[in-house]
Scaffold this motif. Structure first.
Motif, PDB file in Angstrom:
ATOM      1  N   ASN A  64      13.549  -0.924   9.939  1.00  0.00           N
ATOM      2  CA  ASN A  64      12.201  -0.657   9.426  1.00  0.00           C
ATOM      3  C   ASN A  64      11.844   0.814   9.553  1.00  0.00           C
ATOM      4  O   ASN A  64      11.254   1.395   8.647  1.00  0.00           O
ATOM      5  CB  ASN A  64      11.170  -1.494  10.187  1.00  0.00           C
ATOM      6  CG  ASN A  64      11.277  -2.956   9.837  1.00  0.00           C
ATOM      7  OD1 ASN A  64      11.929  -3.310   8.861  1.00  0.00           O
ATOM      8  ND2 ASN A  64      10.664  -3.812  10.639  1.00  0.00           N
ATOM      9  N   GLU A  85      10.810   3.900   6.496  1.00  0.00           N
ATOM     10  CA  GLU A  85       9.388   4.218   6.523  1.00  0.00           C
ATOM     11  C   GLU A  85       9.165   5.699   6.221  1.00  0.00           C
ATOM     12  O   GLU A  85       9.776   6.556   6.850  1.00  0.00           O
ATOM     13  CB  GLU A  85       8.890   3.898   7.937  1.00  0.00           C
ATOM     14  CG  GLU A  85       7.416   3.699   8.068  1.00  0.00           C
ATOM     15  CD  GLU A  85       7.045   3.474   9.518  1.00  0.00           C
ATOM     16  OE1 GLU A  85       7.151   4.428  10.303  1.00  0.00           O
ATOM     17  OE2 GLU A  85       6.682   2.342   9.862  1.00  0.00           O
ATOM     18  N   ASP A  86       8.281   5.986   5.263  1.00  0.00           N
ATOM     19  CA  ASP A  86       8.019   7.377   4.896  1.00  0.00           C
ATOM     20  C   ASP A  86       7.580   8.211   6.083  1.00  0.00           C
ATOM     21  O   ASP A  86       8.010   9.344   6.261  1.00  0.00           O
ATOM     22  CB  ASP A  86       6.898   7.433   3.836  1.00  0.00           C
ATOM     23  CG  ASP A  86       7.447   7.227   2.444  1.00  0.00           C
ATOM     24  OD1 ASP A  86       8.681   7.214   2.326  1.00  0.00           O
ATOM     25  OD2 ASP A  86       6.646   7.059   1.514  1.00  0.00           O
ATOM     26  N   ARG A  87       6.693   7.610   6.889  1.00  0.00           N
ATOM     27  CA  ARG A  87       6.087   8.387   7.952  1.00  0.00           C
ATOM     28  C   ARG A  87       7.135   8.814   8.976  1.00  0.00           C
ATOM     29  O   ARG A  87       7.120   9.949   9.456  1.00  0.00           O
ATOM     30  CB  ARG A  87       4.993   7.554   8.628  1.00  0.00           C
ATOM     31  CG  ARG A  87       4.153   8.353   9.593  1.00  0.00           C
ATOM     32  CD  ARG A  87       2.929   7.574  10.012  1.00  0.00           C
ATOM     33  NE  ARG A  87       2.254   8.238  11.116  1.00  0.00           N
ATOM     34  CZ  ARG A  87       1.194   7.750  11.731  1.00  0.00           C
ATOM     35  NH1 ARG A  87       0.686   6.591  11.341  1.00  0.00           N
ATOM     36  NH2 ARG A  87       0.636   8.392  12.726  1.00  0.00           N
ATOM     37  N   LYS A 144       8.384  -0.844  18.554  1.00  0.00           N
ATOM     38  CA  LYS A 144       8.591   0.273  17.638  1.00  0.00           C
ATOM     39  C   LYS A 144       8.624   1.599  18.397  1.00  0.00           C
ATOM     40  O   LYS A 144       9.466   2.466  18.123  1.00  0.00           O
ATOM     41  CB  LYS A 144       7.472   0.280  16.599  1.00  0.00           C
ATOM     42  CG  LYS A 144       7.655   1.279  15.493  1.00  0.00           C
ATOM     43  CD  LYS A 144       6.708   0.949  14.360  1.00  0.00           C
ATOM     44  CE  LYS A 144       6.357   2.155  13.557  1.00  0.00           C
ATOM     45  NZ  LYS A 144       5.314   1.867  12.575  1.00  0.00           N
ATOM     46  N   ASP A 185      -3.260   4.788  11.111  1.00  0.00           N
ATOM     47  CA  ASP A 185      -2.588   4.924   9.817  1.00  0.00           C
ATOM     48  C   ASP A 185      -3.483   5.622   8.792  1.00  0.00           C
ATOM     49  O   ASP A 185      -3.015   6.438   7.991  1.00  0.00           O
ATOM     50  CB  ASP A 185      -2.193   3.540   9.275  1.00  0.00           C
ATOM     51  CG  ASP A 185      -1.034   2.941  10.057  1.00  0.00           C
ATOM     52  OD1 ASP A 185      -0.466   3.664  10.898  1.00  0.00           O
ATOM     53  OD2 ASP A 185      -0.711   1.763   9.846  1.00  0.00           O
ATOM     54  N   ASN A 240      -2.310  -0.311   2.539  1.00  0.00           N
ATOM     55  CA  ASN A 240      -1.269  -0.729   3.473  1.00  0.00           C
ATOM     56  C   ASN A 240      -1.765  -0.699   4.912  1.00  0.00           C
ATOM     57  O   ASN A 240      -1.410  -1.564   5.720  1.00  0.00           O
ATOM     58  CB  ASN A 240      -0.040   0.182   3.349  1.00  0.00           C
ATOM     59  CG  ASN A 240       0.718  -0.095   2.070  1.00  0.00           C
ATOM     60  OD1 ASN A 240       0.560  -1.158   1.470  1.00  0.00           O
ATOM     61  ND2 ASN A 240       1.528   0.854   1.638  1.00  0.00           N
ATOM     62  N   THR A 252      -1.912  -3.974   8.094  1.00  0.00           N
ATOM     63  CA  THR A 252      -1.331  -4.066   9.436  1.00  0.00           C
ATOM     64  C   THR A 252      -2.411  -4.505  10.417  1.00  0.00           C
ATOM     65  O   THR A 252      -3.554  -4.732  10.032  1.00  0.00           O
ATOM     66  CB  THR A 252      -0.775  -2.713   9.889  1.00  0.00           C
ATOM     67  OG1 THR A 252      -1.853  -1.796   9.946  1.00  0.00           O
ATOM     68  CG2 THR A 252       0.287  -2.216   8.953  1.00  0.00           C
TER      69      THR A 252
END
Lengths: 299, 425
Positions: free
Chosen positions: A59, A63-65, A269, B397, B420, B424
């Protein structure tokens, strides 16, 4: 048998506390983090977590971030290492040529290292104010006063990844160049004067003297400097946090992203990011350690 | 040799003892002592300024109301709880909660609720008569699946624009009157630019930008659809959201270039000094202006354009942690927090308004009197930036997406990122 224990027993006893502490607090916790990174512990909720294999890693790399933070880190590391090596070597060369008041200059160059990153980060945050023209503040203001207006720039707040991260690397370069200078200066001083004299007697020019006699002898120091700078850059957190704040996409690096992730209690994560970061450092450090070990074995 | 090895053995043994002693004392501390006495450990991020004064006021009420218990201050400094939340998360994770802790009321509590770290306090609302003292609208906003998990100590308003009438006068704009819509506001800013004000709208980094996006969304979508953005009833991909974000993009072009480098007090100074005409910020600005002795005539304020009649709220509240050391003491603190005297002692000093609708406006400064009237009559919507509508993770985010947008504005990208973020937890 008894005699053998007598020889290695005391040594082992002295080492034991260190081994236990390091084993638990460093390697034990690395194992713990790695274990967490394989689970689905995404909240602070207690109770058993389930193993999900490498899902967290998959994941992350989708992920862009996270990819953005990795690229930022790569650019930062290059800019920081190149900048610090250049300035460190330059200062060392200047001092090595012999100047009056060398001690004073050495202290001036070394002082930034004594300041904590978080403190210098706060001040650099002000210095790197992006306002330009009449409103210019910080370094931009200084440029305006010196009639160097063309140097005014938005620092890290606009532009490409390279200019952004180079602006962030600037304070780090300022802070660590003195240390690299000290390393190189010690290296120059460690070269026996006879070598220089011999080279001069043989008619070597000053450039050739440095190029073929002095610099080759500094390569072990340059390598150590590279490793030290590399791992500092990979772990850099406080400086960036102080300059740009916690949620700045443009300058986010994995260490800051990890902190953000942990703040929202996504432990799995955060642990995965930590392990990726550890792997990056390991890629840098392990070849160095094995190289040093081989060198020592040769001698 | 024998003597040396003996000494070494003793030394290393002593080292080990010291290490294990550390471990023991760590285990023994914390929970033990607070259970023994009647200490009530109150965890907040109110460490100085008006916030500290407000807390002290609340404590003096607590000391008279709850004589059996002793208040223990456990404050961790840092704006909006940035450091405190990390410390709290560690304590909760370790199973050593304080007696009660401060949290933004609303969705931000979801993290704690989902982790099973806070208890339902609905019964306390009935016991203390809070279900009647707080506006129904607020209680609806605090209720999660039929349960309430905290008691609000105060209310702040987020959708307020602070203006400098002297600057607006340069473009013949009446500073006392709010523009009717975001478009009208943008037209006024064009006039200001023409009159030589380079950056009419002062804004700072992070949550200030989030508050501006929210104000524009609120103005364009209206209160109901806006609330729906946070509970999933309104589609983030809708054309109306796109239109609002386009307006936000336009608004950013009127702001100061150093917006990523400054904090809200700096942005306020731009307005006070006449470099900018407006800034949008929560009503803690009123307390700041009082503290800085800025005269009333030097600034005006109104609800963000297009949002009059709507009160976008945020609230600090106190919780009842699960398995807390002394629930009775914590309940007595919560009783003080909800009581009329407690709210008065706290809010008159902090510069916020009480959550209770039975408070006496005469006890409060000028700004708060107006806000209290609005609190009673307006429609109440939550603020995401301050945890009433979003969890910590969602907020994180959104802030990241907005900082990206500030550097390279791409409306489609921002819209996707916001949608998005709200998917979450």
């Amino acid at each position: 048998m008894h005699g053998r224990i007598r020889t290695w027993g005391p040594g082992a006893l002295v080492l034991l506390p260190t081994v236990l502490l390091l084993g638990y607090f460093v390697y034990g916790l690395i194992a713990w983090s790695f274990n967490t990174s394989l689970t689905d512990r995404h909240t602070a909720r207690k109770g058993p977590a389930h193993y999900v294999g490498f899902e967290n890693y998959v994941n992350l790399f989708g992920e862009d971030r996270f990819l953005n933070s990795l690229k930022n880190l790569g650019v930062l590391t290059v800019a920081f290492i190149v900048g610090t090596l250049i300035f460190g070597l330059l200062w060392a060369l200047l001092l090595e040529k012999g100047v009056t008041g060398e001690g004073v200059f050495r202290s001036i160059f070394l002082f930034p290292m004594a300041i904590s990153m978080i403190a210098s980060g706060v001040v650099w945050g002000w210095l790197l104010n992006p306002s330009q023209g009449d409103d210019a503040r910080g370094l931009n203001r200084l440029f305006a006063i010196l009639h160097l207006n063309f140097l005014e720039n938005p620092w890290w707040t606009a532009g490409s990844r390279w200019t952004t991260m180079a602006a962030i690397a600037l304070p780090a370069v300022w802070q660590m160049s003195g240390y690299i200078m000290a390393l190189f200066l010690a290296g120059f001083r460690g070269i026996p004067p006879e070598l220089r004299e011999a080279a001069r007697v043989d008619g070597a020019s000053e450039f050739k003297l440095y190029r073929y006699v002095l610099f080759p002898q500094l390569s072990p120091i340059a390598l150590s400097a590279l490793i030290i700078l590399g791992h500092i850059s990979l772990k850099l957190f406080d400086l960036i946090y102080a300059i740009t704040g916690p949620n700045q996409f443009r300058t986010e690096v994995p260490s800051i992203y990890m902190w953000n992730t942990l703040l929202r209690s996504d432990q799995a994560k955060a642990a995965a990011i930590a392990i990726v970061l550890l792997a990056c450092v390991a890629v840098l450090v392990i070849p160095y350690l094995s190289w040093t070990a081989r060198q020592e074995a040769k001698q | 040799m024998r003597g040396l090895s003996k000494t070494l053995a003793v030394l290393s043994a002593a080292g080990l003892l010291a290490v294990s002693a550390c471990g023991n004392s760590d285990d023994g501390g914390g929970g033990g002592d607070s259970a023994a006495s009647k200490d009530v450990t109150v965890f907040t991020w109110w460490a100085d300024g008006g916030e500290k004064a407000g807390l002290d006021g609340m404590v003096s009420v607590f000391n008279t109301d709850c004589k059996d218990f002793k208040f223990v201050n456990s404050a961790v400094a840092g704006g909006a709880g940035s450091n405190a939340k990390q410390v709290l998360a560690n304590d909760l994770q370790a199973g050593k909660p304080p007696s009660t802790f401060q949290a933004h009321a609303g969705a931000e509590l979801k993290d704690y609720i989902n982790a099973g770290q806070v208890d339902d306090v609905s019964q306390l609302y009935k016991d203390y008569g809070l279900d009647k003292a707080f506006p129904q609208n607020l209680i609806d906003n605090l209720t999660v699946d039929g349960k309430i998990y905290s008691i609000p100590a105060n209310i702040h308003r987020a959708n307020v624009v602070w203006a400098n009438p002297a600057v607006l006068k340069k473009a013949s704009i009446d500073g006392a009157k709010a523009p009717a819509s975001v478009d009208a506001w943008i037209a006024d800013m064009d006039k200001l630019k023409a009159a030589g004000v380079k950056a009419p709208l002062a804004i700072s980094k992070g949550f200030a930008q989030e508050m501006l996006v929210e104000a524009v969304l609120l103005a364009d979508l209206g209160a109901d659809k806006f609330s729906g953005l946070w509970d999933g009833k309104t589609d983030w991909a809708g054309a109306d959201v796109t239109a609002a974000l386009e307006k936000y993009k336009k608004l950013l072009t009127y702001t100061n270039a150093d917006r990523e480098a400054i904090d809200w007090p700096d942005a306020l100074q731009y307005v006070n000094k006449g470099q900018a005409g407006y800034t949008l910020m929560g009503d803690w600005v009123a307390a700041q202006q009082l503290a800085d002795k800025v005269p009333d005539s030097a600034y005006t304020y109104w609800p963000a354009p297009g949002t009059s009649g709507t009160f976008q709220f945020l609230a600090d509240s106190f919780t009842l942690p699960t398995n807390g050391a002394d629930p009775d003491g914590a309940k007595c603190w919560l009783k003080t927090v909800g009581s009329a005297e407690g709210q008065k002692a706290f809010n008159t000093k902090k510069g916020s308004i009480p959550a209770r609708s039975d408070a006496q406006p005469a006890d409060y400064p000028k700004y708060q009197q107006g806000a209290m009237a609005d609190w009673k009559s307006n429609k109440i919507v939550p603020s995401c930036a301050h945890g009433a509508a979003c969890t910590l993770g969602q907020n994180n985010d959104i802030l990241s997406a907005l900082s990206q947008f500030s550097g390279s504005p791409d409306v489609a990208k921002l819209q996707t990122a916001l949608g998005n973020a709200m998917k979450t937890s």
